[in-house]
Motif scaffolding. Structure first.
Motif, PDB file in Angstrom:
ATOM      1  N   UNK A 212     -21.592 -21.226  27.017  1.00 33.69           N
ATOM      2  CA  UNK A 212     -20.690 -20.081  26.848  1.00 33.69           C
ATOM      3  C   UNK A 212     -19.570 -20.157  27.887  1.00 33.69           C
ATOM      4  N   UNK A 213     -18.479 -19.492  27.612  1.00 37.87           N
ATOM      5  CA  UNK A 213     -17.396 -19.471  28.592  1.00 37.87           C
ATOM      6  C   UNK A 213     -16.432 -18.336  28.330  1.00 37.87           C
ATOM      7  N   UNK A 214     -15.658 -18.000  29.388  1.00 36.22           N
ATOM      8  CA  UNK A 214     -14.596 -16.994  29.217  1.00 36.22           C
ATOM      9  C   UNK A 214     -13.295 -17.679  28.826  1.00 36.22           C
ATOM     10  N   UNK A 215     -13.072 -18.843  29.439  1.00 41.43           N
ATOM     11  CA  UNK A 215     -11.837 -19.596  29.183  1.00 41.43           C
ATOM     12  C   UNK A 215     -12.222 -21.048  28.905  1.00 41.43           C
ATOM     13  N   UNK A 216     -11.655 -21.606  27.846  1.00 40.04           N
ATOM     14  CA  UNK A 216     -11.955 -22.995  27.483  1.00 40.04           C
ATOM     15  C   UNK A 216     -10.689 -23.835  27.650  1.00 40.04           C
ATOM     16  N   UNK A 217     -10.856 -24.974  28.295  1.00 44.05           N
ATOM     17  CA  UNK A 217      -9.730 -25.910  28.445  1.00 44.05           C
ATOM     18  C   UNK A 217     -10.032 -27.100  27.544  1.00 44.05           C
ATOM     19  N   UNK A 218      -9.142 -27.320  26.597  1.00 40.06           N
ATOM     20  CA  UNK A 218      -9.342 -28.413  25.640  1.00 40.06           C
ATOM     21  C   UNK A 218      -8.686 -29.687  26.175  1.00 40.06           C
ATOM     22  N   UNK A 219      -9.510 -30.608  26.618  1.00 40.37           N
ATOM     23  CA  UNK A 219      -9.007 -31.908  27.095  1.00 40.37           C
ATOM     24  C   UNK A 219      -9.625 -33.008  26.235  1.00 40.37           C
ATOM     25  N   UNK A 220      -9.719 -32.747  24.943  1.00 41.71           N
ATOM     26  CA  UNK A 220     -10.409 -33.682  24.054  1.00 41.71           C
ATOM     27  C   UNK A 220      -9.475 -34.737  23.468  1.00 41.71           C
ATOM     28  N   UNK A 221      -8.264 -34.797  23.989  1.00 32.77           N
ATOM     29  CA  UNK A 221      -7.369 -35.851  23.527  1.00 32.77           C
ATOM     30  C   UNK A 221      -6.661 -35.489  22.226  1.00 32.77           C
ATOM     31  N   UNK A 222      -6.178 -36.544  21.550  1.00 26.94           N
ATOM     32  CA  UNK A 222      -5.350 -36.341  20.347  1.00 26.94           C
ATOM     33  C   UNK A 222      -5.972 -35.380  19.337  1.00 26.94           C
ATOM     34  N   UNK A 223      -7.306 -35.437  19.191  1.00 31.65           N
ATOM     35  CA  UNK A 223      -7.919 -34.670  18.107  1.00 31.65           C
ATOM     36  C   UNK A 223      -7.886 -33.165  18.373  1.00 31.65           C
ATOM     37  N   UNK A 224      -7.787 -32.725  19.615  1.00 36.69           N
ATOM     38  CA  UNK A 224      -7.723 -31.296  19.914  1.00 36.69           C
ATOM     39  C   UNK A 224      -8.873 -30.542  19.276  1.00 36.69           C
ATOM     40  N   UNK A 225     -10.070 -30.924  19.675  1.00 40.16           N
ATOM     41  CA  UNK A 225     -11.277 -30.414  19.029  1.00 40.16           C
ATOM     42  C   UNK A 225     -11.346 -28.884  18.999  1.00 40.16           C
ATOM     43  N   UNK A 226     -10.908 -28.254  20.073  1.00 43.78           N
ATOM     44  CA  UNK A 226     -10.982 -26.796  20.148  1.00 43.78           C
ATOM     45  C   UNK A 226      -9.676 -26.164  19.653  1.00 43.78           C
ATOM     46  N   UNK A 227      -8.573 -26.613  20.233  1.00 50.71           N
ATOM     47  CA  UNK A 227      -7.286 -25.951  19.967  1.00 50.71           C
ATOM     48  C   UNK A 227      -6.877 -26.109  18.496  1.00 50.71           C
ATOM     49  N   UNK A 228      -7.173 -27.263  17.926  1.00 57.53           N
ATOM     50  CA  UNK A 228      -6.794 -27.501  16.536  1.00 57.53           C
ATOM     51  C   UNK A 228      -8.012 -27.393  15.617  1.00 57.53           C
ATOM     52  N   UNK A 229      -9.064 -28.109  16.015  1.00 54.75           N
ATOM     53  CA  UNK A 229     -10.257 -28.134  15.169  1.00 54.75           C
ATOM     54  C   UNK A 229     -10.807 -26.741  14.918  1.00 54.75           C
ATOM     55  N   UNK A 230     -10.878 -25.923  15.972  1.00 62.91           N
ATOM     56  CA  UNK A 230     -11.462 -24.591  15.808  1.00 62.91           C
ATOM     57  C   UNK A 230     -10.404 -23.505  15.652  1.00 62.91           C
TER      58      UNK A 230
END
Lengths: 509, 396
Positions: A212-230
């Motif tokens: 769990x988290x309050x703030x998530x930093x997406x450093x997953x590279x090109x795919x942007x797993x959180x920022x784009x994927x989710x």
């Protein structure tokens, strides 16, 4: 109570340069006693790690973390970088240098390049690089860290670093873990959104662990797993202006003492980088897949290495552009997940740094007030666009027409914001930097002149100085630079004395 | 072709400052004419912001000259009215990477925002009619500008603008062709110049050749058409002229008047004007105007959230000036920057109290030891280094 709203858990998804730079900086912001920082990464997922060249701003980042520069150089097999040499960019057989630091000295409150341009118009064939301590030192293989007692000439020397990005991430991991950052090994299986507001509530790892988290930093590279994927933040595609979309990278053994600059050589459908480190030389070819296929690109790169490759070639594919929202809900994308522009001017690591510093400056609480998010997005959008325009400049001003790729970039339409700057530069070498713009007049002038488009005129005010005065002043500057460079140690000698790294690959032999 | 002659149309410092500035930057071969229009009633006093020092160095106006000829008084803040002064110095001290307003807000979350003014040394000194050229070590730093006699300053400018042909405009007939001025008939004579500087506050000359609101059209540059009464109080009247001249010099044209350069001048001038309007709307607390101004709205929202000052390109006013103006409009931050949480709360509270006391004691002691910055003193103030070091010792 306001304190109840404080972000108490930050989850960084993805290691690599972006992840560990974020972890290191945020661990300074949020000491262990005030919250938890967790970084999730998987050894199974490789990091891109090709961004090995930097610009001078990286020193500020390291300094804020309290990192000793010599230790950093040693630990990351780094060398010093005084600028970039562009080969065959204007046309085949030409080269020029984009220096950190300035050209010459301003005279009578007027920028130096106006004086140089006046003499050029009157027939002088002195290259503007003769007035750059960075260019002269770079081509002589010299380096010294400027200190106030070195005087005004050497203090004009601006520098950055070439380093092994994987080692830098490792270095920052050690730094971050010492400050309480917890590293979790694991792959993200699911991103779980909160029903009421669509915020990321948690991530589930493949072993079933829920973070769990309050703030998530997406450093997953090109795919942007959180920022784009989710979160479906969207992507603005800039491939019309910057059409290269693929890269192939391969390190090779170093064959000589490292030179203190990056080399970028234009090839048939893109350009090749050469980044000298202490233990090896980094190489890569960035190209447009529309004009060249993967195999041919790899073959081209391999045929232009100094020595046999030390590893298999790695291929990457990307779309130049940026995320429409760098910060969405409670997720901030940093690094390649935020956007990608080819490393022509070594801006990848700077963009990570810029994202982190702006996040710290606008750090939110759990409510994720849209005001801060919008301001962050606005500032990043502007910063990305300024860099985009500067990169396009290199292509647009080329005179190459020897391949379909170069014909395309030479004749493509460009953003209005860039056209305005080109018009001003072409007219009389004028340039007005935005407050938050990365590249200054030296950079724009160096590229414009190097690409064969020097200003057509100069500030008419300099006509009040006699030609003899101008010639004498410029000659004095040239002499002073030559003397200063002569007195500087070679980069290798400087490294040997202060920051020699561990010898791997038998690099020093 | 090179510009060789310049005609300036206007009166007072709006006309004479460009003449003096250009004369200082260009060789005497350049011909400068001033066509003086009828003098409207002018303010007695003129505010010079701290950055005017650069211009004064160029014009070779020393502080002693300014004191003697323009009755200059040092100024640590621009007083807008009885309730608002825009300080030329910082609020408090930064600590642990956090700016002072965040540290203060953490300790005093419910205190009226205006109380932060207690931590601005420049405001405190100005309120006590005191002037010390430099803040002692360990105290909030500041810069200073000047409160000048308009007439005295004008005389200095006239003297600096050597060899200027000064004509009285008995009439003002502008002859123009294809968007460029060809001559100005001022009654006794026709003036022809390569470059015309319209220094009238209503843009009288430039309006004749173009209906666009841009400042530079063809061979005519308008430098003060957007004048606002608040400009007298916050120092923008002089600032605007100085920046117009700096920008003109940086973009000095030839007689081709390249559109790219004119456009750049106008782009920069327009951005500057928007910042000035933002500040003026806030100072006037003109809610309708405030709501129409996007950048100002953003600035207010960012400040209201956590006391941060959003930076725009080509800012004119300092962070401190924005804090003062926002506080005067009773716009309070709901929270503070997370960096302020790094300090221990008790320690931070003590530190802030000590700072408040130190500022108060310093101002009190300076009041007893120094000459007040009265109009008679002309700012010739001395300080006692021992007193300063004693006070700064109180501050961590």
């Amino acid at each position: 109570m306001m304190s109840d709203q404080r972000v108490q858990k930050i989850v960084i998804v993805g290691g690599g340069t972006a992840g560990w730079m974020s972890a290191a900086a945020l661990s300074k912001l949020m000491p262990k006693s005030q919250g938890d920082i967790v970084l999730v990464e998987s050894e199974e997922i490789g990091t891109v790690g090709v961004g090995e060249a930097t610009i001078p701003q990286i020193a500020t980042f390291n300094e804020r973390l309290g990192i000793n520069e010599d230790e950093f150089v040693r630990e990351t097999q780094a060398t010093f970088k005084l600028g970039i040499e562009f080969v065959d960019w204007h046309k085949k057989g030409t080269h020029y240098f984009h220096p950190f630091g300035t050209h010459g000295f301003d005279l009578e409150g007027i920028e130096f390049h106006h004086f140089w341009n006046k003499l050029r118009e009157e027939g002088s064939d002195q290259n503007i690089e003769e007035y750059s301590i960075n260019a002269k030192a770079a081509y002589s293989g010299k380096f010294i860290r400027p200190q106030s007692e070195h005087g005004p000439i050497i203090n004009k020397l601006g520098y950055a670093f070439h380093f092994d990005a994987i080692l830098y991430a490792k270095f920052l991991r050690k730094y971050s873990e010492a400050r309480g950052v917890r590293r979790l090994e694991g792959k993200v299986k699911d991103v779980n959104l909160r029903g009421e507001d669509g915020f990321i509530e948690s991530i589930t790892l493949s072993d079933g662990q829920v973070i769990k988290g309050d703030l998530f930093i997406d450093c997953t590279g090109f795919r942007g797993l959180l920022i784009e994927g989710a979160l479906k933040a969207g992507y603005e595609d800039w491939s019309h202006y910057l059409p290269v979309d693929s890269a192939v990278a391969a390190p090779c053994k170093k064959i000589e003492d490292p030179i203190p600059y990056t080399r970028s050589t234009a090839r048939e459908a893109g350009w090749q980088w050469r980044i000298p480190l202490q233990h090896r030389t980094g190489n890569g070819y960035v190209y447009c897949s529309q004009y060249q296929n993967k195999d041919s690109a790899e073959k081209l790169l391999m045929s232009h290495l100094d020595a046999p490759a030390l590893a298999d070639a790695r291929h990457l594919h990307f779309t130049t552009g940026r995320r429409k929202k760098f910060w969405s809900k409670n997720c901030v994308a940093i690094g390649l997940s935020a956007g990608f522009m080819e490393p022509l001017e070594s801006t990848s690591i700077h963009l990570i740094q810029s994202g982190i510093s702006k996040l710290i400056a606008l750090f939110p609480d759990k409510s994720m007030n849209p005001v801060e998010r919008d301001e962050y997005n606005r500032l990043l959008e502007v910063g990305y666009a300024h860099i985009r325009d500067f990169l396009i400049l290199h292509y647009k001003l080329t005179e190459r027409d020897d391949s379909d790729f170069w014909e395309y970039v030479r004749t493509m339409d460009i953003p209005e914001s860039l056209q305005r700057k080109i018009d001003l530069l072409e007219s009389r070498g004028r340039f007005f930097k935005y407050d938050d713009e990365l590249f200054n007049v030296t950079s724009w002038i160096a590229v414009a002149i190097g690409q064969g488009a020097p200003p057509k005129g100069y500030n008419p005010l300099i006509n009040s100085l006699s030609d003899n005065n101008i010639k004498q002043s410029l000659s004095n500057i040239r002499d002073a630079i030559d003397k200063a460079v002569l007195a500087m140690p070679s980069q290798q000698a400087f490294i040997e004395k202060f920051c020699k790294a561990e010898d791997v690959y038998g690099a020093s032999k | 072709m090179t510009i060789k002659s310049i005609a300036i149309i206007g009166s007072s410092i709006e006309a004479w400052l460009p003449a003096a500035y250009i004369r200082a930057r260009l060789p005497s071969a350049y011909k400068i004419s001033i066509i003086e229009t009828s003098k409207s009633k002018d303010e007695n006093r003129l505010i010079a912001r701290p950055n005017s020092k650069d211009m004064h160095a160029l014009l070779q106006f020393s502080e002693a000259d300014l004191g003697q000829h323009a009755q200059a008084k040092p100024l640590l803040a621009a007083t807008i009215n009885a309730d608002i002064a825009l300080p030329f110095g910082r609020y408090g001290l930064d600590r642990d990477g956090a700016e002072f307003q965040h540290l203060w807000r953490r300790i005093y979350p419910d205190t009226p925002i205006q109380n932060i003014n207690l931590f601005n040394l420049s405001l405190a000194l100005q309120k006590a009619a005191l002037f010390i050229p430099q803040a002692p070590q360990g105290m909030p730093s500041y810069d200073y500008g000047y409160d000048l006699s308009t007439n005295g300053y004008l005389s200095m400018l006239k003297q600096a603008a050597k060899d200027v042909l000064n004509l009285e405009a008995k009439k003002l007939e502008v002859h123009h062709d294809s968007g460029k001025i060809s001559a100005i008939d001022c009654g006794d004579t026709h003036i022809q110049a390569d470059l015309y500087i319209d220094a009238t506050r209503d843009g009288h000359v430039s309006n004749i050749i173009s209906t666009l609101m841009d400042n530079w059209h063809g061979n005519c540059l308008s430098i003060c058409r957007n004048f606002d009464e608040t400009d007298h109080k916050n120092g923008i009247r002089l600032y605007r002229l100085q920046i117009a001249m700096e920008r003109l010099i940086a973009l000095w044209p030839d007689t081709s008047f390249a559109p790219s350069e004119l456009n750049e001048y106008n782009r920069l001038a327009n951005a500057e004007q928007e910042h000035i309007r933002d500040m003026n709307a806030l100072l006037a607390h003109d809610k309708k105007e405030m709501s129409n101004r996007k950048a100002l709205q953003r600035k207010i929202a960012v400040f209201e959230s956590r006391g941060r000052i959003a930076n725009e390109d080509y800012e004119i006013f300092s962070k401190s000036e924005w804090i003062a103006a926002l506080a005067a409009a009773n716009i309070s931050p709901a929270s503070y920057d997370r960096l302020a949480d790094r300090a221990d709360e008790h320690d931070l509270k003590q530190w802030i109290k000590q700072l408040e006391q130190a500022i108060g004691q310093y101002v009190h002691m300076m009041g007893q030891r120094t000459i007040k910055s009265s109009p008679q003193s002309h700012g010739n103030v001395t300080t006692d280094g021992n007193i300063i070091s004693n006070i700064s010792g109180l501050v961590k």
